[in-house]
Motif scaffolding. Sequence first.
Motif, PDB file in Angstrom:
ATOM      1  N   TYR B  79     -27.327 -23.950  19.771  1.00  0.00           N
ATOM      2  CA  TYR B  79     -27.187 -24.775  20.596  1.00  0.00           C
ATOM      3  C   TYR B  79     -25.856 -24.655  21.434  1.00  0.00           C
ATOM      4  O   TYR B  79     -24.853 -24.183  21.011  1.00  0.00           O
ATOM      5  CB  TYR B  79     -27.044 -25.679  19.945  1.00  0.00           C
ATOM      6  N   ILE B  81     -23.854 -24.948  24.966  1.00  0.00           N
ATOM      7  CA  ILE B  81     -23.999 -26.403  26.759  1.00  0.00           C
ATOM      8  C   ILE B  81     -22.513 -25.440  26.813  1.00  0.00           C
ATOM      9  O   ILE B  81     -21.950 -25.054  26.853  1.00  0.00           O
ATOM     10  CB  ILE B  81     -23.488 -27.435  25.433  1.00  0.00           C
ATOM     11  N   SER B  83     -19.996 -27.142  28.884  1.00  0.00           N
ATOM     12  CA  SER B  83     -18.478 -27.535  28.852  1.00  0.00           C
ATOM     13  C   SER B  83     -18.265 -26.372  27.433  1.00  0.00           C
ATOM     14  O   SER B  83     -17.352 -26.517  26.871  1.00  0.00           O
ATOM     15  CB  SER B  83     -18.190 -28.636  28.585  1.00  0.00           C
ATOM     16  N   ILE B  84     -19.263 -26.489  26.434  1.00  0.00           N
ATOM     17  CA  ILE B  84     -19.129 -24.918  25.638  1.00  0.00           C
ATOM     18  C   ILE B  84     -18.820 -25.595  24.053  1.00  0.00           C
ATOM     19  O   ILE B  84     -19.658 -25.668  23.107  1.00  0.00           O
ATOM     20  CB  ILE B  84     -18.221 -23.464  26.112  1.00  0.00           C
ATOM     21  N   GLY B  85     -17.387 -26.410  24.198  1.00  0.00           N
ATOM     22  CA  GLY B  85     -16.990 -26.705  23.236  1.00  0.00           C
ATOM     23  C   GLY B  85     -17.023 -25.690  21.283  1.00  0.00           C
ATOM     24  O   GLY B  85     -17.093 -26.111  20.450  1.00  0.00           O
ATOM     25  N   LEU B  86     -15.986 -25.371  21.961  1.00  0.00           N
ATOM     26  CA  LEU B  86     -15.597 -24.525  20.934  1.00  0.00           C
ATOM     27  C   LEU B  86     -14.565 -24.893  20.358  1.00  0.00           C
ATOM     28  O   LEU B  86     -13.527 -26.090  20.645  1.00  0.00           O
ATOM     29  CB  LEU B  86     -15.059 -23.159  21.709  1.00  0.00           C
ATOM     30  N   PHE B  87     -13.832 -24.790  19.235  1.00  0.00           N
ATOM     31  CA  PHE B  87     -13.074 -25.780  17.993  1.00  0.00           C
ATOM     32  C   PHE B  87     -11.326 -24.911  18.275  1.00  0.00           C
ATOM     33  O   PHE B  87     -12.051 -23.997  18.171  1.00  0.00           O
ATOM     34  CB  PHE B  87     -13.764 -25.779  17.284  1.00  0.00           C
ATOM     35  N   ALA B  88     -11.249 -25.414  19.014  1.00  0.00           N
ATOM     36  CA  ALA B  88      -9.614 -24.986  19.360  1.00  0.00           C
ATOM     37  C   ALA B  88      -8.550 -24.525  18.617  1.00  0.00           C
ATOM     38  O   ALA B  88      -7.937 -23.815  18.227  1.00  0.00           O
ATOM     39  CB  ALA B  88      -8.944 -26.270  20.548  1.00  0.00           C
ATOM     40  N   ARG B 148     -22.278 -17.344  19.201  1.00  0.00           N
ATOM     41  CA  ARG B 148     -22.146 -19.185  18.336  1.00  0.00           C
ATOM     42  C   ARG B 148     -23.335 -19.354  18.175  1.00  0.00           C
ATOM     43  O   ARG B 148     -23.951 -20.147  16.172  1.00  0.00           O
ATOM     44  CB  ARG B 148     -21.056 -20.040  18.724  1.00  0.00           C
ATOM     45  N   ALA B 149     -24.108 -19.371  18.790  1.00  0.00           N
ATOM     46  CA  ALA B 149     -24.968 -20.543  18.584  1.00  0.00           C
ATOM     47  C   ALA B 149     -26.480 -19.359  18.187  1.00  0.00           C
ATOM     48  O   ALA B 149     -27.463 -19.867  17.447  1.00  0.00           O
ATOM     49  CB  ALA B 149     -25.633 -20.862  20.560  1.00  0.00           C
TER      50      ALA B 149
END
Lengths: 416, 310
Positions: B79, B81, B83-88, B148-149
């Motif tokens: 999955y 998206i 806005s990517i949503g990587l874990f900072a 990551r997806a």
Amino acid sequence: MRKRLLPLTWLPKAWSSEPLPDPMTAMGQGLPGGRGWVRNRVLGLLVIGAIGAALSLSFVTVAPNRLVSGAAVALQSLMVAVPWDLWAAAAVLVIAVFVPATQLTQVAVALAAALLFAGLAGLAGSEAALRSAGLPALARVSLGGGFWLMLLMAWLAFADALQRLDLPLGWRSLAHAALLGPLVWLVGAGALDQLSLLKEYANRDESFHAAGLRHLQIVAAALAPSLLIGLPLGFAAARSDRVAEPLLALLNLVQTMPSIALFALLIGPLSALAAALPGWGLSGIGLLPAAVALTLYALLPIVHGLSSGLRQVPAAVLAAAAGMGMTPRQRLWRVEMPLALPVLLAALRVTTVQVIGLAVVAALIGAGGFGALVFQGLASSAIDLVLLGVLPVLALAAVADAGFALLIMAWAGPQR
Amino acid sequence: MIEWQAVSKSFGNVPAVKELSLTIAPGEFVVLIGASGSGKSTLLRMANRLVDPDQGRVLFKGQDTRALRAEDLRRRMGYAIQSIGLFAHWTVARNIATVPELLGWPAARIAARVDELLALFDLDPGLYRGRYPQQLSGGQQQRVGVARALAADPEVLLMDEPFGALDPVTRQALQGELARIHRASGKTIVLVTHDIDEALRLASRIVLLDRGCIVQAGPPAQLLLQPASDAVSDFIGRSDLGLKLLGLLSVADRLRAGESAPGEPILVSASLREAMSAFVVRQTDRLPVVDAQGRPVGAIGLNDLLRRRE
């Protein structure tokens, strides 16, 4: 559904973790520079202030005993000679006013200010030693207004130089704490023993240490329950506006109550509780009401810190975490809590410093701590005793502040 | 692979998807396209149960997705998206390792997979493994997001406007990488976009949605040549329809093998749209053609763009 809480408007500016100004703008425009000959107006004002204090106010005062106010002795009438390294440090600060603001200048200013900070104390110590030799045992040599003002100016020059160096927050806090190091060394070496403040300490070192231990107990007895209660409340406030709004309104209300009033208000109900539960060792005065009141004060920053920390986690990050197949619990512990931690730690930093300070007032209801020395000194107009209570509180607050700043930096460091 | 059966979904009183049915076969690259509010994202999010339909059901490999635990289903589908949503707070490596970690892969296998994916996306593992997302450019972040997806080698890749926030150059590069990965792996990909050029470039089948219904579904050429309605033509854009058609074919499709022509050569893998541009820019009607290694393979003429040679 999820909305950000109001900004932490009650946070003093110095504690908030706002991004620091870019070094170039800080050097160029952010901080007052100067035109023409004067390159650093802030330092210029500090130097003028220090010279004024040196010329017009007493460096030490000499009194026949601890209760009467003494005769002023200005810097130029000291019996000891001002050592050359203090002159050199003062000269560096004066010259730095007229020198372009490079990194090197700021480092030189910081070092000179730190040397001056410790050196002034050392100078007062040797003056006291020299004068006490010829005076009766009860006579006191105390630190004068000029000394304190010059010490303040030296510290401000130090702080201003660190600000201009644009060090990371943690290093700046650590440097401030390190400024106390030489003072501790001077005290340990006995160089300040003949000063009234240290004589006061020598007279009551046992009660001083007991007060210190008690102060730490009060702080721990307030922080532990406020974490135990505040973290679940903060979590609930992050999840629901219907919890957050009334809860934060209530805690804000507590915050507006003067601490003395809150301590006094708690005596009644806690005494009643103590009477109802005789075997429990409860009491309407002493540690219990102090811990309860300070817990109430500490709840607001902790609840607010955790809930705004959780709320500022970007929605996209939560969507990604859910889309990857994390369970709600995994999302909380692997993603949300770690991302909320810097905000929570910043809140804990404020809370701890606040509680260390407020614990002084708790002495009024018999809780003890450094506040006991302060109020005892106030009652007998023994200013040195007041200082003996206040200075360790300041040092404790500075150390706690630096500790948290380092923790925050260690956590957030690699991610920036 | 994925089958939506007469699904409907409303948010409050606003219908997002209306009794929609769609089947995606293994290995397809399906692009869901439409204006905002057409229901394309909702449809995608039904596949991994981020949204559950009010009516109808969604099947994954013939199995009703509601019979599966949502988390297990999601770990089998990549999955990504917009806005990517990587874990900072995690390094690039740990971000990519998210799903393998959830699945409990051994550490050595995870590390090998992370390096393999970084290399696949042209990110030097030695350099990028230990970096944090904030230290990457937008394009690098989205590469990590797609990596990551793909990490747990999922059977299906769901992508919600993954390249929407990128600059045109980076977007084109990433589209190229995605097309390459699709060709190489044969994974089923469902991608949501509102960019018709992205859809034409990537899709094996385009599904055009409007107000929660499918307006037309078919291969890119079919949407261009046989639009089901004026609305479809409007969405695709009438004025450069010819150029879009040329964009679907490559020079190889119209190559005059063995012939030659003077001047700067054009790559055999270039699209006919690029060839058209080259004809105009160079003021010529014949171009030499070379392969990726620069060897001459033939020529192409302006007329060849108009019709298939007999």
